[in-house]
Design a protein around this motif. Structure first.
Motif, mmCIF file in Angstrom:
data_model
loop_
_atom_site.group_PDB
_atom_site.id
_atom_site.type_symbol
_atom_site.label_atom_id
_atom_site.label_comp_id
_atom_site.label_asym_id
_atom_site.label_seq_id
_atom_site.Cartn_x
_atom_site.Cartn_y
_atom_site.Cartn_z
ATOM 1 N N LEU A 83 54.759 33.676 129.778
ATOM 2 C CA LEU A 83 53.980 32.845 130.701
ATOM 3 C C LEU A 83 52.971 33.731 131.427
ATOM 4 N N VAL A 84 51.712 33.343 131.334
ATOM 5 C CA VAL A 84 50.641 34.062 132.018
ATOM 6 C C VAL A 84 49.924 33.071 132.926
ATOM 7 N N GLU A 85 49.846 33.373 134.216
ATOM 8 C CA GLU A 85 49.179 32.504 135.183
ATOM 9 C C GLU A 85 47.944 33.215 135.717
ATOM 10 N N ILE A 86 46.786 32.586 135.555
ATOM 11 C CA ILE A 86 45.516 33.146 136.018
ATOM 12 C C ILE A 86 44.982 32.240 137.127
ATOM 13 N N PRO A 87 44.831 32.756 138.330
ATOM 14 C CA PRO A 87 44.339 31.901 139.418
ATOM 15 C C PRO A 87 42.933 31.414 139.146
ATOM 16 N N GLY A 88 42.625 30.233 139.660
ATOM 17 C CA GLY A 88 41.334 29.623 139.407
ATOM 18 C C GLY A 88 40.365 29.800 140.551
ATOM 19 N N SER A 89 39.080 29.674 140.205
ATOM 20 C CA SER A 89 38.008 29.681 141.203
ATOM 21 C C SER A 89 37.349 28.312 141.301
ATOM 22 N N ALA A 90 37.935 27.332 140.603
ATOM 23 C CA ALA A 90 37.474 25.945 140.664
ATOM 24 C C ALA A 90 38.708 25.061 140.717
ATOM 25 N N PRO A 91 38.567 23.836 141.164
ATOM 26 C CA PRO A 91 39.729 22.946 141.249
ATOM 27 C C PRO A 91 40.301 22.635 139.861
ATOM 28 N N GLY A 92 41.550 22.190 139.864
ATOM 29 C CA GLY A 92 42.155 21.715 138.632
ATOM 30 C C GLY A 92 43.016 22.762 137.945
ATOM 31 N N GLU A 93 43.610 22.350 136.832
ATOM 32 C CA GLU A 93 44.524 23.209 136.085
ATOM 33 C C GLU A 93 44.341 22.992 134.589
ATOM 34 N N VAL A 94 44.561 24.065 133.826
ATOM 35 C CA VAL A 94 44.446 24.045 132.373
ATOM 36 C C VAL A 94 45.673 24.730 131.791
ATOM 37 N N LEU A 95 46.209 24.174 130.715
ATOM 38 C CA LEU A 95 47.314 24.783 129.980
ATOM 39 C C LEU A 95 46.812 25.217 128.605
ATOM 40 N N LEU A 96 47.063 26.464 128.241
ATOM 41 C CA LEU A 96 46.667 26.989 126.940
ATOM 42 C C LEU A 96 47.936 27.404 126.194
ATOM 43 N N TYR A 97 48.106 26.892 124.989
ATOM 44 C CA TYR A 97 49.363 27.038 124.247
ATOM 45 C C TYR A 97 49.183 27.937 123.021
ATOM 46 N N GLY A 98 50.260 28.658 122.690
ATOM 47 C CA GLY A 98 50.314 29.411 121.446
ATOM 48 C C GLY A 98 51.754 29.729 121.113
ATOM 49 N N HIS A 99 51.984 30.334 119.946
ATOM 50 C CA HIS A 99 53.352 30.747 119.595
ATOM 51 C C HIS A 99 53.312 32.072 118.845
ATOM 52 N N LEU A 100 54.435 32.790 118.906
ATOM 53 C CA LEU A 100 54.537 34.118 118.311
ATOM 54 C C LEU A 100 55.538 34.193 117.166
ATOM 55 N N ASP A 101 56.349 33.157 116.954
ATOM 56 C CA ASP A 101 57.295 33.174 115.838
ATOM 57 C C ASP A 101 56.559 32.883 114.537
ATOM 58 N N LYS A 102 57.180 33.316 113.427
ATOM 59 C CA LYS A 102 56.493 33.274 112.141
ATOM 60 C C LYS A 102 57.324 32.571 111.074
ATOM 61 N N GLN A 103 56.621 32.142 110.034
ATOM 62 C CA GLN A 103 57.266 31.658 108.816
ATOM 63 C C GLN A 103 57.863 32.841 108.048
#
Length: 475
Positions: A83-103
């Protein structure tokens, strides 16, 4: 006066970050056989998933903007989550998703390549997990860093990087519950785990198909008997299987017959399919390695787009009870087992479809044979909220800035269960789903590669979407 993102400067920033920092780290990531728990039940003792998470955590700590928090969360008995949280300089919130497990590894890699051996050549980084989905955490954080460096306002951003996606994301709901309010209420969700039909344009995913899978069992005898003695007296289990499947699928065309598995295709999706077909042309069918003179199901590319995105389709993906040819004696087989995989339209309820499938297959079987259906998987599809307004406008601009061509909006034929999970959890969010899984990338097979130029461009596209979100939130 609020600063706006300068695309030319952003291009230089993204190019330098990828060449200097991201690609070397991705090469290290490829070397880690961090197979998903479904393929490595002893993942915890092997430690490869932890090694992959540690690598990504270290990189994020080095490159996250000032004031960010980087944390690895570990719930008992579950794969870790970054989990990485980056404070904002504008209102609102964004979620960015990814994964590290592999086939898993798969066979058939070229002699000079391998699943855990990174090879960078002609703009392609070969190795397992490069495109699916190891690059996402680095591209997402770099998109935010690009805005920070130029002083462009953005909302608070949360990177949610799981390690169970290739096993169906069954750990993710527990982390969403555990994190609760820390995730906020994002107005935008970004996921870079999807596909593209070419590497020359931005392809935005509008929908995903669901899936209903299960095992069809047909028993006609308690044990095998001489086929010369029994045929004509004992019914063939294979013929019964054919008869039952024809209740579901028209054998000649592949058309699915059950109304419970059908859905009306929205007019907007039909229009998008026509535009996508004009761009793709023969390349949609051409990317598949047809044997001999085998032809696709239609010569109309629009129909093929709709077939693989909004129409149900059945495949037999496995069988038991059928001996290999070298061991196939003259025996009337007692049992037939077929694994059915039914792709569903995005808006069809997978549980209801599975029930309808099972009821249809087991009702009054021919010759009163013993027939059972065992559901194995039921996952709903996903249909994106509207792109109209600031999000659609930013994607069109970004596509021209970074690709030099208009964006293309099209559904994908696969299933990503987490999309419905995130949609249900954040019902008011808009979604940007895209990715690098284009022609030849072969994410689950041999010679998986990341098309590096496309990954760089998508980094810029995400940066522009975040900038547009920050701008509209203020207005």
């Amino acid at each position: 006066m609020t600063r706006e993102l300068d695309p030319a400067t952003a291009r230089e920033q993204v190019e330098a970050a990828w060449e200097d920092d991201i690609l070397p780290t991705l090469c290290e990531f490829i070397r880690i056989p961090a197979k998903s728990p479904h393929f490595d039940p002893d993942w915890a003792s092997h430690g490869y998933i932890d090694e992959a998470v540690d690598l990504a955590e270290d990189w994020c700590r080095q490159h996250a903007p000032r004031g960010s928090t980087v944390e690895v969360i570990r719930l008992h008995g579950r794969t870790p989550l970054l989990l990485v949280e980056i404070p904002g300089s504008a209102p609102g919130e964004v979620l960015l998703y990814g994964h590290l497990d592999k086939q898993p590894e798969a066979s058939g890699w070229d002699a000079d390549k391998g699943p855990w051996h990174p090879v960078l050549t002609d703009g392609r980084l070969y190795g397992r997990g490069s495109a699916d989905d190891g690059y996402a955490v680095f591209a997402s954080l770099q998109a935010i860093t690009t805005l920070e460096t130029q002083g462009v306002p953005h909302a608070r951003c949360v990177l949610l990087i799981e390690c169970c996606e290739e096993s169906g994301s069954h750990d993710l709901p527990h982390y969403l519950d555990h994190l609760g309010e820390r995730l906020g209420r994002p107005e935008l969700v970004v996921c870079l785990d999807s596909g593209c039909a070419n590497y020359e344009q931005l392809w935005v995913t509008t929908s995903l198909r669901g899936i209903a899978a299960g095992d069809l069992e047909i028993d006609v005898l308690e044990q095998g008997v001489h086929s010369g003695d029994a045929s004509g007296v004992v019914p063939s289990g294979f013929r019964i299987a054919r008869s039952l499947l024809e209740r579901v699928e028209e054998a000649t065309t592949g058309h699915i017959l059950l109304p419970a598995l059908q859905a009306d295709i929205p007019a907007e999706r039909q229009d998008q399919a026509r535009l996508a077909a004009e761009v793709i042309g023969d390349a949609l069918a051409g990317k598949f390695p047809f044997a001999g003179e085998t032809q696709p199901l239609s010569s109309d590319t629009t129909e093929l787009v709709l077939n693989r995105t909004w129409r149900p389709a059945l495949e037999i993906t496995g069988a038991d009870g059928l001996p290999p040819l070298a061991e196939a004696g003259n025996v009337l087989r007692p049992k037939t087992r077929l694994r059915l995989s039914l792709r569903l339209p995005p808006t069809v309820d997978a549980e209801a479809a599975t029930r309808a499938l099972g009821d249809t297959l087991t009702d009054s079987p021919p010759h009163r044979a013993r027939v059972r259906f065992h559901p194995a998987q039921a996952s709903n599809g996903w249909n994106a909220p509207s792109f109209e307004g600031w999000l659609g406008d930013s994607l069109e601009r970004a596509s021209r800035h970074w690709f030099g061509k208009p964006a293309v909006f099209m559904g994908e034929g696969g299933t990503i269960p987490l999309m419905n999970l995130l949609s249900d959890r954040f019902p008011d969010a808009r979604f940007l789903i895209t990715g690098v899984l284009g022609p030849g990338s072969n994410a689950h097979g041999p010679n998986e590669f990341l098309h590096v130029p496309t990954a760089k461009r998508l980094t810029g596209v995400v940066a522009e979407a975040l900038a547009a979100h920050g701008g509209q939130a203020r207005g």
